[in-house]
Write an enzyme that holds these catalytic residues in place. Structure first.
Site, PDB file in Angstrom:
ATOM      1  N   CYS A   1       0.834  -1.196   0.000  1.00  0.00           N
ATOM      2  CA  CYS A   1       0.000   0.000   0.000  1.00  0.00           C
ATOM      3  C   CYS A   1       0.874   1.253   0.000  1.00  0.00           C
ATOM      4  O   CYS A   1       1.712   1.426   0.884  1.00  0.00           O
ATOM      5  CB  CYS A   1      -0.884  -0.021   1.244  1.00  0.00           C
ATOM      6  SG  CYS A   1      -1.829   1.462   1.437  1.00  0.00           S
TER       7      CYS A   1
ATOM      8  N   CYS B   1      -3.272   0.538   9.141  1.00  0.00           N
ATOM      9  CA  CYS B   1      -2.521  -0.711   9.306  1.00  0.00           C
ATOM     10  C   CYS B   1      -1.210  -0.409  10.040  1.00  0.00           C
ATOM     11  O   CYS B   1      -0.611   0.634   9.825  1.00  0.00           O
ATOM     12  CB  CYS B   1      -2.165  -1.318   7.951  1.00  0.00           C
ATOM     13  SG  CYS B   1      -3.573  -1.783   6.939  1.00  0.00           S
TER      14      CYS B   1
ATOM     15  N   CYS C   1      -7.800   1.133  -0.891  1.00  0.00           N
ATOM     16  CA  CYS C   1      -7.360   0.645   0.420  1.00  0.00           C
ATOM     17  C   CYS C   1      -7.145  -0.856   0.301  1.00  0.00           C
ATOM     18  O   CYS C   1      -8.059  -1.597  -0.073  1.00  0.00           O
ATOM     19  CB  CYS C   1      -8.407   0.957   1.481  1.00  0.00           C
ATOM     20  SG  CYS C   1      -8.106   0.128   3.047  1.00  0.00           S
TER      21      CYS C   1
ATOM     22  N   GLN D   1     -19.820  -7.737  12.038  1.00  0.00           N
ATOM     23  CA  GLN D   1     -18.372  -7.956  11.998  1.00  0.00           C
ATOM     24  C   GLN D   1     -17.810  -7.579  10.627  1.00  0.00           C
ATOM     25  O   GLN D   1     -18.443  -7.864   9.610  1.00  0.00           O
ATOM     26  CB  GLN D   1     -18.068  -9.430  12.281  1.00  0.00           C
ATOM     27  CG  GLN D   1     -18.464  -9.876  13.676  1.00  0.00           C
ATOM     28  CD  GLN D   1     -17.429  -9.510  14.729  1.00  0.00           C
ATOM     29  OE1 GLN D   1     -16.365  -8.970  14.427  1.00  0.00           O
ATOM     30  NE2 GLN D   1     -17.745  -9.788  15.980  1.00  0.00           N
TER      31      GLN D   1
ATOM     32  N   TYR E   1     -23.397  -9.614  25.764  1.00  0.00           N
ATOM     33  CA  TYR E   1     -22.835  -8.674  24.788  1.00  0.00           C
ATOM     34  C   TYR E   1     -23.088  -9.229  23.386  1.00  0.00           C
ATOM     35  O   TYR E   1     -22.169  -9.399  22.586  1.00  0.00           O
ATOM     36  CB  TYR E   1     -21.330  -8.471  24.986  1.00  0.00           C
ATOM     37  CG  TYR E   1     -20.900  -8.156  26.402  1.00  0.00           C
ATOM     38  CD1 TYR E   1     -20.832  -6.834  26.843  1.00  0.00           C
ATOM     39  CD2 TYR E   1     -20.557  -9.167  27.297  1.00  0.00           C
ATOM     40  CE1 TYR E   1     -20.415  -6.536  28.138  1.00  0.00           C
ATOM     41  CE2 TYR E   1     -20.146  -8.885  28.586  1.00  0.00           C
ATOM     42  CZ  TYR E   1     -20.081  -7.568  29.006  1.00  0.00           C
ATOM     43  OH  TYR E   1     -19.669  -7.290  30.277  1.00  0.00           O
TER      44      TYR E   1
ATOM     45  N   GLU F   1     -27.786  -7.344  25.341  1.00  0.00           N
ATOM     46  CA  GLU F   1     -27.008  -6.333  24.628  1.00  0.00           C
ATOM     47  C   GLU F   1     -27.542  -4.958  25.012  1.00  0.00           C
ATOM     48  O   GLU F   1     -28.739  -4.778  25.193  1.00  0.00           O
ATOM     49  CB  GLU F   1     -27.145  -6.606  23.114  1.00  0.00           C
ATOM     50  CG  GLU F   1     -26.905  -5.458  22.181  1.00  0.00           C
ATOM     51  CD  GLU F   1     -25.464  -4.963  22.180  1.00  0.00           C
ATOM     52  OE1 GLU F   1     -24.539  -5.796  22.177  1.00  0.00           O
ATOM     53  OE2 GLU F   1     -25.286  -3.732  22.180  1.00  0.00           O
TER      54      GLU F   1
ATOM     55  N   ASP G   1     -18.766 -11.784  24.966  1.00  0.00           N
ATOM     56  CA  ASP G   1     -17.993 -11.150  23.880  1.00  0.00           C
ATOM     57  C   ASP G   1     -17.995  -9.648  24.131  1.00  0.00           C
ATOM     58  O   ASP G   1     -18.614  -8.868  23.397  1.00  0.00           O
ATOM     59  CB  ASP G   1     -18.650 -11.494  22.531  1.00  0.00           C
ATOM     60  CG  ASP G   1     -17.882 -10.935  21.340  1.00  0.00           C
ATOM     61  OD1 ASP G   1     -16.794 -10.357  21.534  1.00  0.00           O
ATOM     62  OD2 ASP G   1     -18.371 -11.072  20.200  1.00  0.00           O
TER      63      ASP G   1
ATOM     64  N   CYS H   1     -11.624  -9.040  22.216  1.00  0.00           N
ATOM     65  CA  CYS H   1     -10.851  -8.266  21.231  1.00  0.00           C
ATOM     66  C   CYS H   1      -9.703  -7.544  21.921  1.00  0.00           C
ATOM     67  O   CYS H   1      -9.015  -6.741  21.308  1.00  0.00           O
ATOM     68  CB  CYS H   1     -11.759  -7.274  20.502  1.00  0.00           C
ATOM     69  SG  CYS H   1     -12.607  -6.149  21.611  1.00  0.00           S
TER      70      CYS H   1
HETATM   71  N1  SAH Z   1     -21.167 -10.715  19.911  1.00  0.00           N
HETATM   72  C1  SAH Z   1     -21.419  -9.700  18.929  1.00  0.00           C
HETATM   73  C2  SAH Z   1     -20.981  -8.291  19.344  1.00  0.00           C
HETATM   74  C3  SAH Z   1     -19.722  -8.133  20.119  1.00  0.00           C
HETATM   75  S1  SAH Z   1     -19.146  -6.470  20.282  1.00  0.00           S
HETATM   76  C4  SAH Z   1     -20.803 -10.087  17.603  1.00  0.00           C
HETATM   77  O1  SAH Z   1     -19.956 -10.957  17.542  1.00  0.00           O
HETATM   78  O2  SAH Z   1     -21.187  -9.519  16.582  1.00  0.00           O
HETATM   79  C5  SAH Z   1     -19.578  -6.061  21.938  1.00  0.00           C
HETATM   80  C6  SAH Z   1     -21.018  -5.658  22.117  1.00  0.00           C
HETATM   81  O3  SAH Z   1     -21.223  -5.347  23.490  1.00  0.00           O
HETATM   82  C7  SAH Z   1     -21.432  -4.416  21.344  1.00  0.00           C
HETATM   83  O4  SAH Z   1     -22.549  -4.738  20.560  1.00  0.00           O
HETATM   84  C8  SAH Z   1     -21.795  -3.385  22.452  1.00  0.00           C
HETATM   85  O5  SAH Z   1     -22.879  -2.569  22.100  1.00  0.00           O
HETATM   86  C9  SAH Z   1     -22.162  -4.284  23.598  1.00  0.00           C
HETATM   87  N2  SAH Z   1     -22.044  -3.740  24.965  1.00  0.00           N
HETATM   88  C10 SAH Z   1     -21.140  -2.843  25.437  1.00  0.00           C
HETATM   89  N3  SAH Z   1     -21.290  -2.659  26.759  1.00  0.00           N
HETATM   90  C11 SAH Z   1     -22.309  -3.480  27.155  1.00  0.00           C
HETATM   91  C12 SAH Z   1     -22.918  -3.760  28.420  1.00  0.00           C
HETATM   92  N4  SAH Z   1     -22.506  -3.166  29.541  1.00  0.00           N
HETATM   93  N5  SAH Z   1     -23.914  -4.661  28.448  1.00  0.00           N
HETATM   94  C13 SAH Z   1     -24.332  -5.288  27.326  1.00  0.00           C
HETATM   95  N6  SAH Z   1     -23.788  -5.055  26.113  1.00  0.00           N
HETATM   96  C14 SAH Z   1     -22.794  -4.166  26.016  1.00  0.00           C
END
Ligand code: SAH
Length: 463
Positions: free
Chosen positions: A78, A87, A165, A289, A318, A339, A387, A414
């Site tokens: 790039c 990156c 990109c 994602q 989450y 969520e 997550d 992450c």
């Molecule tokens: N599991 C999903 C999203 C993961 S990202 C996937 O794989 O697509 C993390 C997520 O947590 C986000 O959607 C965010 O809005 C949510 N989040 C952040 N703080 C939170 C909380 N205190 N309680 C519940 N969800 C929350």
């Protein structure tokens, strides 16, 4: 212990050997124990540097010349790699990147979590680690009256025009260039964030990997978009994959991309994509994602670690738009997702319906508040999947999870640092981390995603 004196001076030119690589992709050289961080240098390399900054315990340098090159060095394809900041690792071979991410996870788990015995697998990478992103969000501005779209130059609001990109799907690149061209043709003004003037603020492009459908989102300052009809027609002519053209209005002085109002200009409100055999509807603002190929790899690992037989109640905390929940539902008795973002839960419910999945329930709220409520209602899941965002799990959530006494916990993370902190808590409270699988969701960048399997200690003893 006494602190070492600073052995180098600002502007000094020296030749150094690099021993390590930071998480941000900087080479580390040590001068009498004093670390110098030098962007774009690799471990094993020797190079001439200029010291640019010295602090009490570490300093920074600029790489002037590499005198001995690492075998892991790669030529960044790039042309804007050094200026863009999107990156961090294009100068490191892909194999080197995967090894670096595994090493980083192992080090962080040991340093922050005290987990020296945990099995960390080699990072699962991509066969083709380029052009993987399914979403582009590109700021639009003007340079001497000419419309430009690209990225913000480092530590500034100045937009640098970007022709392409390397980690973006080709069709998303096409959208950006085509919209730029059309905007120019009709004299649409790019947005000036200092004066809060102009029309077009962002071009957002979303691509469904498995369906090849495209959504074009024009984020404008107000409702007004001159020549709307012609613009729509031109977009359709130039980009035959477009299924949805949407205008989002953001009248605020802010660097948040989207405003509250969205209007479909042409086509459908959503595009679709599949992960495995689950279909997802994606609207302009849905969270989804960005690397669909590796998302499947990640979720399959999560499913493997959940080890479901069909009789389990599973919590997906989450849960976003319910991606993992729906993936798990086919092999569980019941899945409960929670969520914090209401729109995401509304998408999750729609996606469940779209796939005819009925054994899922979704709740809006903070996971750390909803989980205790479920616990009080007598919910006792066999498996909990979490997550969380970068800051990890709230300790009260971990506490409730432990009280629920699930047999297995699957932790998708992450951020290895908060993962390590949370695994340490679980380790001290009756659970054992069996294995950690890093998955490369973001090749060429320094991000690493991990999925971990954690089991009840008693159960581990009887296996
Ligand atoms: N599991 C999903 C999203 C993961 S990202 C996937 O794989 O697509 C993390 C997520 O947590 C986000 O959607 C965010 O809005 C949510 N989040 C952040 N703080 C939170 C909380 N205190 N309680 C519940 N969800 C929350």
């Amino acid at each position: 212990m006494t602190k070492p004196n600073i052995p180098v001076e600002k502007n000094q030119l020296i030749e150094v050997t690099f021993e390590d690589l930071t998480h941000d992709g900087a080479g580390v050289a040590k001068i009498s124990g004093y670390p110098l961080f030098v962007p774009r240098a690799l471990p094993g390399e020797t190079g001439k540097i200029k010291v640019v900054k010295t602090k009490k315990n570490f300093g920074y340098g600029r790489l002037l010349e590499i005198t001995e090159e690492s075998q892991d060095r790669a030529e960044p394809p790039c042309p804007i790699f050094e200026r863009c900041g999107g990156c961090q690792l294009q100068h490191l071979s892909y194999e080197g990147q995967l090894k670096q991410k595994e090493k980083y996870v192992r080090e962080v788990l040991a340093r922050i979590g005290g987990l020296t015995q945990v099995k960390v697998h080699p990072t699962i990478g991509m066969d083709e680690p380029w052009r993987y992103r399914n979403k582009a969000q590109v700021p639009v501005g003007e340079d001497r009256g000419k419309i430009i779209a690209g990225f913000y130059a480092e530590r500034s609001h100045r937009i640098v025009d970007m022709p392409s990109c390397a980690i973006q799907h080709e069709l998303n690149d096409d959208v950006v260039q085509v919209v730029k061209k059309i905007a120019k043709k009709y004299g649409i003004r790019g947005y000036d964030d200092e004066k809060h003037k102009g029309t077009l603020r962002h071009i957002v492009s979303r691509h469904g990997k498995t369906t090849d459908e495209l959504m074009v989102v024009l984020v404008t300052k107000g409702k007004e978009l001159p020549n709307k009809k012609n613009i729509i027609e031109d977009i359709r002519n130039e980009l035959p994959n477009v299924k949805s053209i949407v205008q989002n209005m953001n009248p605020k002085r802010t660097n948040v991309i989207f405003g509250d109002k969205t209007e479909v200009l042409w086509g459908t409100e959503v595009i679709h994509d599949y992960i495995g055999n689950i279909k997802f509807a994606i609207s302009a603002r849905s969270f989804y994602q960005v690397n669909p190929v590796q998302t499947k790899v990640l979720y399959e690992k999560a499913l493997e670690y959940a080890d479901l037989s069909g009789s389990e109640t599973v919590i997906d905390a989450y849960c976003g738009i319910g991606t993992i929940s729906l993936f798990l539902a086919k092999q569980a008795k019941k899945v409960l997702g929670v969520e914090i973002v209401p729109e995401a839960i509304s998408d999750a419910k729609k996606n469940a319906k779209l796939n005819g999945i009925e054994n899922v329930d979704f709740a809006v709220g903070e996971a750390e508040k909803v989980m205790p409520w479920w616990y009080a209602q007598g919910v006792r899941p066999e498996v909990v999947v979490v997550d969380p965002p970068r800051k990890g799990c709230d300790e009260s959530l971990l506490e409730t999870m432990v009280n629920m006494n699930p047999e297995r916990i699957v932790y998708v993370s992450c951020n290895p640092s908060t993962l390590a902190r949370d695994l340490k808590y679980l380790q001290a409270n009756g659970y054992e981390t069996k294995e950690v699988q890093p998955v490369d969701m973001f090749p060429q960048t320094n991000h690493v995603e991990c999925v971990s399997q954690i089991v009840l200690k008693e159960e581990a003893g009887t296996q």
